[in-house]
Design a protein around this motif. Sequence first.
Motif, PDB file in Angstrom:
ATOM      1  N   TYR A  12       0.825  -1.209   0.000  1.00 29.96           N
ATOM      2  CA  TYR A  12       0.000   0.000   0.000  1.00 29.96           C
ATOM      3  C   TYR A  12       0.861   1.262   0.000  1.00 29.96           C
ATOM      4  O   TYR A  12       1.913   1.307   0.644  1.00 29.96           O
ATOM      5  N   TYR A  13       0.387   2.279  -0.716  1.00 28.32           N
ATOM      6  CA  TYR A  13       1.095   3.557  -0.752  1.00 28.32           C
ATOM      7  C   TYR A  13       1.071   4.190   0.626  1.00 28.32           C
ATOM      8  O   TYR A  13       0.038   4.145   1.323  1.00 28.32           O
ATOM      9  N   VAL A  14       2.158   4.857   0.957  1.00 24.28           N
ATOM     10  CA  VAL A  14       2.207   5.501   2.272  1.00 24.28           C
ATOM     11  C   VAL A  14       1.855   6.993   2.176  1.00 24.28           C
ATOM     12  O   VAL A  14       2.330   7.791   2.955  1.00 24.28           O
ATOM     13  N   GLY A  21     -10.827  -0.258   2.446  1.00 23.18           N
ATOM     14  CA  GLY A  21     -10.443  -0.911   1.199  1.00 23.18           C
ATOM     15  C   GLY A  21      -9.165  -1.722   1.383  1.00 23.18           C
ATOM     16  O   GLY A  21      -9.055  -2.863   0.932  1.00 23.18           O
ATOM     17  N   HIS A  22      -8.189  -1.123   2.059  1.00 21.40           N
ATOM     18  CA  HIS A  22      -6.938  -1.851   2.310  1.00 21.40           C
ATOM     19  C   HIS A  22      -7.211  -3.048   3.223  1.00 21.40           C
ATOM     20  O   HIS A  22      -6.687  -4.149   3.018  1.00 21.40           O
ATOM     21  N   ALA A  23      -8.053  -2.794   4.232  1.00 21.68           N
ATOM     22  CA  ALA A  23      -8.376  -3.872   5.174  1.00 21.68           C
ATOM     23  C   ALA A  23      -9.017  -5.052   4.435  1.00 21.68           C
ATOM     24  O   ALA A  23      -8.724  -6.219   4.718  1.00 21.68           O
ATOM     25  N   TYR A  24      -9.860  -4.735   3.486  1.00 16.19           N
ATOM     26  CA  TYR A  24     -10.594  -5.766   2.728  1.00 16.19           C
ATOM     27  C   TYR A  24      -9.630  -6.723   2.029  1.00 16.19           C
ATOM     28  O   TYR A  24      -9.717  -7.945   2.192  1.00 16.19           O
ATOM     29  N   THR A  25      -8.715  -6.160   1.241  1.00 18.79           N
ATOM     30  CA  THR A  25      -7.769  -7.013   0.505  1.00 18.79           C
ATOM     31  C   THR A  25      -6.944  -7.848   1.480  1.00 18.79           C
ATOM     32  O   THR A  25      -6.725  -9.045   1.263  1.00 18.79           O
ATOM     33  N   SER A  26      -6.491  -7.198   2.548  1.00 19.01           N
ATOM     34  CA  SER A  26      -5.617  -7.910   3.488  1.00 19.01           C
ATOM     35  C   SER A  26      -6.364  -9.021   4.204  1.00 19.01           C
ATOM     36  O   SER A  26      -5.818 -10.112   4.418  1.00 19.01           O
ATOM     37  N   THR A  49       4.398  -2.124   2.417  1.00 18.47           N
ATOM     38  CA  THR A  49       4.121  -0.757   1.946  1.00 18.47           C
ATOM     39  C   THR A  49       5.016  -0.351   0.782  1.00 18.47           C
ATOM     40  O   THR A  49       6.185  -0.715   0.701  1.00 18.47           O
ATOM     41  N   ASP A  50       4.401   0.453  -0.081  1.00 23.75           N
ATOM     42  CA  ASP A  50       5.007   0.945  -1.321  1.00 23.75           C
ATOM     43  C   ASP A  50       5.376   2.398  -1.039  1.00 23.75           C
ATOM     44  O   ASP A  50       4.487   3.246  -0.912  1.00 23.75           O
ATOM     45  N   GLU A  51       6.663   2.681  -0.909  1.00 22.85           N
ATOM     46  CA  GLU A  51       7.029   3.945  -0.271  1.00 22.85           C
ATOM     47  C   GLU A  51       7.673   4.971  -1.184  1.00 22.85           C
ATOM     48  O   GLU A  51       7.911   6.100  -0.771  1.00 22.85           O
ATOM     49  N   VAL A 256      -5.293  -8.453  -5.734  1.00 19.81           N
ATOM     50  CA  VAL A 256      -5.257  -7.004  -5.971  1.00 19.81           C
ATOM     51  C   VAL A 256      -6.687  -6.471  -6.115  1.00 19.81           C
ATOM     52  O   VAL A 256      -7.621  -7.228  -6.360  1.00 19.81           O
ATOM     53  N   GLY A 257      -6.821  -5.165  -5.997  1.00 13.84           N
ATOM     54  CA  GLY A 257      -8.089  -4.525  -6.344  1.00 13.84           C
ATOM     55  C   GLY A 257      -8.129  -4.331  -7.853  1.00 13.84           C
ATOM     56  O   GLY A 257      -7.086  -4.321  -8.514  1.00 13.84           O
ATOM     57  N   LYS A 258      -9.338  -4.154  -8.394  1.00 15.61           N
ATOM     58  CA  LYS A 258      -9.456  -4.067  -9.851  1.00 15.61           C
ATOM     59  C   LYS A 258      -8.724  -2.844 -10.403  1.00 15.61           C
ATOM     60  O   LYS A 258      -8.371  -2.798 -11.582  1.00 15.61           O
ATOM     61  N   TRP A 288     -14.750  -3.148  -5.747  1.00 17.21           N
ATOM     62  CA  TRP A 288     -14.551  -1.864  -5.070  1.00 17.21           C
ATOM     63  C   TRP A 288     -15.662  -1.603  -4.079  1.00 17.21           C
ATOM     64  O   TRP A 288     -16.834  -1.799  -4.392  1.00 17.21           O
ATOM     65  N   TRP A 289     -15.325  -1.158  -2.890  1.00 16.76           N
ATOM     66  CA  TRP A 289     -16.339  -0.822  -1.881  1.00 16.76           C
ATOM     67  C   TRP A 289     -16.734   0.643  -1.974  1.00 16.76           C
ATOM     68  O   TRP A 289     -15.883   1.511  -2.157  1.00 16.76           O
ATOM     69  N   THR A 290     -18.037   0.871  -1.839  1.00 16.66           N
ATOM     70  CA  THR A 290     -18.504   2.241  -1.656  1.00 16.66           C
ATOM     71  C   THR A 290     -19.052   2.324  -0.228  1.00 16.66           C
ATOM     72  O   THR A 290     -19.257   1.304   0.432  1.00 16.66           O
TER      73      THR A 290
HETATM   74  O1  ME8 Z   1      -2.197   0.865  -5.660  1.00 16.70           O
HETATM   75  N1  ME8 Z   1     -12.450  -0.978  -2.277  1.00 16.70           N
HETATM   76  O2  ME8 Z   1      -1.549   1.136  -3.465  1.00 16.70           O
HETATM   77  P1  ME8 Z   1      -2.866   1.734  -2.790  1.00 16.70           P
HETATM   78  C1  ME8 Z   1     -11.725  -2.109  -2.349  1.00 16.70           C
HETATM   79  N2  ME8 Z   1       0.957   0.904  -4.114  1.00 16.70           N
HETATM   80  N3  ME8 Z   1     -10.370  -2.139  -2.271  1.00 16.70           N
HETATM   81  C2  ME8 Z   1      -9.728  -0.981  -2.103  1.00 16.70           C
HETATM   82  C3  ME8 Z   1     -10.423   0.252  -2.014  1.00 16.70           C
HETATM   83  C4  ME8 Z   1     -11.860   0.218  -2.105  1.00 16.70           C
HETATM   84  N4  ME8 Z   1     -12.612   1.312  -2.029  1.00 16.70           N
HETATM   85  N5  ME8 Z   1      -9.489   1.219  -1.865  1.00 16.70           N
HETATM   86  C5  ME8 Z   1      -8.269   0.614  -1.835  1.00 16.70           C
HETATM   87  C6  ME8 Z   1      -1.352   0.859  -4.775  1.00 16.70           C
HETATM   88  N6  ME8 Z   1      -8.394  -0.721  -1.987  1.00 16.70           N
HETATM   89  C7  ME8 Z   1       0.055   0.412  -5.091  1.00 16.70           C
HETATM   90  C8  ME8 Z   1       0.096  -1.104  -5.183  1.00 16.70           C
HETATM   91  S1  ME8 Z   1       1.390  -3.411  -5.574  1.00 16.70           S
HETATM   92  C9  ME8 Z   1       2.877  -3.882  -6.201  1.00 16.70           C
HETATM   93  C10 ME8 Z   1       1.437  -1.662  -5.532  1.00 16.70           C
HETATM   94  C11 ME8 Z   1      -7.308  -1.716  -1.971  1.00 16.70           C
HETATM   95  O3  ME8 Z   1      -2.465   2.162  -1.426  1.00 16.70           O
HETATM   96  C12 ME8 Z   1      -7.266  -2.537  -3.240  1.00 16.70           C
HETATM   97  O4  ME8 Z   1      -6.579  -3.728  -2.984  1.00 16.70           O
HETATM   98  O5  ME8 Z   1      -3.502   2.726  -3.664  1.00 16.70           O
HETATM   99  C13 ME8 Z   1      -6.406  -1.673  -4.135  1.00 16.70           C
HETATM  100  O6  ME8 Z   1      -5.854  -2.408  -5.213  1.00 16.70           O
HETATM  101  C14 ME8 Z   1      -5.346  -1.239  -3.165  1.00 16.70           C
HETATM  102  O7  ME8 Z   1      -6.060  -1.035  -1.927  1.00 16.70           O
HETATM  103  C15 ME8 Z   1      -4.650   0.044  -3.624  1.00 16.70           C
HETATM  104  O8  ME8 Z   1      -3.794   0.457  -2.626  1.00 16.70           O
END
Ligand code: ME8
Length: 506
Positions: A12-14, A21-26, A49-51, A256-258, A288-290
């Motif tokens: 995840y981006y810092v 959304g992050h919690a969902y994927t994890s 984390t992607d920093e 991953v998310g879409k 994607w969650w709303t």
């Molecule tokens: O894209 N609903 O990081 P990111 C569902 N660093 N999932 C969601 C969401 C939502 N509303 N919002 C976020 C990046 N996510 C890159 C990734 S990988 C090598 C680099 C989740 O912090 C979902 O998994 O923007 C989405 O793909 C991810 O957070 C994006 O996280």
Amino acid sequence: MKNYYYITTPIYYVNDKPHIGHAYTSIACDVLARFKRLDGYNVKFLTGTDEHGQKVEKAAISQNRTPIEFADEISENFKSLTDLLNLSNDDFIRTTEKRHKVASENIWKKLIDNNHIYLDKYAGWYALKDEAFYSEKEITNGKAPTGADVQWVEEPSYFFDLSTWEEKLLDFYEENPEFISPLSRMNEVKSFVRGGLRDLSVSRTSFQWGIKVPNDNNHIMYVWLDALTNYLSALGYPNTKNLSYVNFWPADLHMVGKDILRFHAVYWPAFLMAAGLPLPKRIFAHGWWTNEGRKISKSDGNIIDPLEIINNYGLDQIRYFLLREVPFGSDGDFSKSALLARINGDLSNDLGNLCQRVISMIYKNCERKIPNKCQNYSDEDKIFIKEFQNLYSKVSIEMNNQSFHQALKMIWNVISNANKFVDLQAPWKLKNTNISRMNDVLWILAESIRTISILIQPFMPSSSNKILNQLSVLEEERTFEFLKPNVFIKSNLIENPSPIFPRITD
Ligand code: ME8
């Protein structure tokens, strides 16, 4: 020999704090990791984390901080999220770590050595929010297809020869129809690739925050090339003799998310093929969650904070809701009424009541002991027993397709039938008329609850633990090994149970 299973979340981006959304994927990855461990696999579950990149640099500058100070703090928030969500990740990678820099530099060198990178000049659109380049035809009304703002960028840049990988990628998708799921996403990716690929700019010169290109320090490696490599860095790459790498690469599943499918399903396989490395086995892009029907965004102030909802509703309840409410792969809406309906309906009424009724009846009427194994089965018993004995194999199939909602639906079907079995057999009446039959009925029910709670461990680790404790199932007897035919609940002493899922009123 043990089977190995490697599953990853996106890193995840810092630039911002973690949200639902992050919690969902994890959580989805955690559920699979736990499922596979219970199924006897040696699992590696990676998150992190992607920093690097311009977006993080900009966020740091806006707060008068250095990028690394900023990254340290936010990365720590994501690390805390792993505890908050009870994730069982085996590693947490940060792209600012030395091990990652070494791996990224090595990938770069491989791409150079194999003649897939050349120096030129980039002139085109860039969306900072997505850290992505877009072609003219993808821009409408000055926006990227994702809705992100774009800026015109012109700077010297190294390019990866992505355009030469079109056919090879299409062949690969054809030969590996399971590579991208759901199927609709596979079709999307194929048509994107068929539409033609342009060479990809893989370095930037207009900012500083990133991994420097080996032998040309004016250039910073494109953040996606850097980020995707994390999946290898965590295995000790470039040391391909490292046991982690040997056992776990290629990855079994990148979840991953879409929004970031293109990077994982097009760029990443092309980079890997060009570097001469094996490709991951599968990529799943979830929906994607709303929030109450509205897009979740910071500017709208409707971000769902995982800490807040977990404090209000309970962790296992949220884990269950997220994976039960929406078919995995589809978009979903987070609404309080839907959440309460699941908690009070599925958890309190269905599962909670079943456990409470059966276990307290055993406690009160069977001398605080699970009855001995039933010896005489009625036809109705046989039908019900067969149903829960078949559950593990049915659930496994769904889990291997990441159909979490289907797996849970099947389990809840059995829960519902177990409740019907209680009503129909009325063991409280048998107490006065036929003690031996009462014991048999309660044994069958206890055995069904044991099966159900072993299977829901990946989804609700702490609640299932409580139920299994109430049934006095030994900790070392909770893997799927113990769902095999001829393994049954033991006739152990039990405690007086207390309810596991209290009803919640808003
Ligand atoms: O894209 N609903 O990081 P990111 C569902 N660093 N999932 C969601 C969401 C939502 N509303 N919002 C976020 C990046 N996510 C890159 C990734 S990988 C090598 C680099 C989740 O912090 C979902 O998994 O923007 C989405 O793909 C991810 O957070 C994006 O996280």
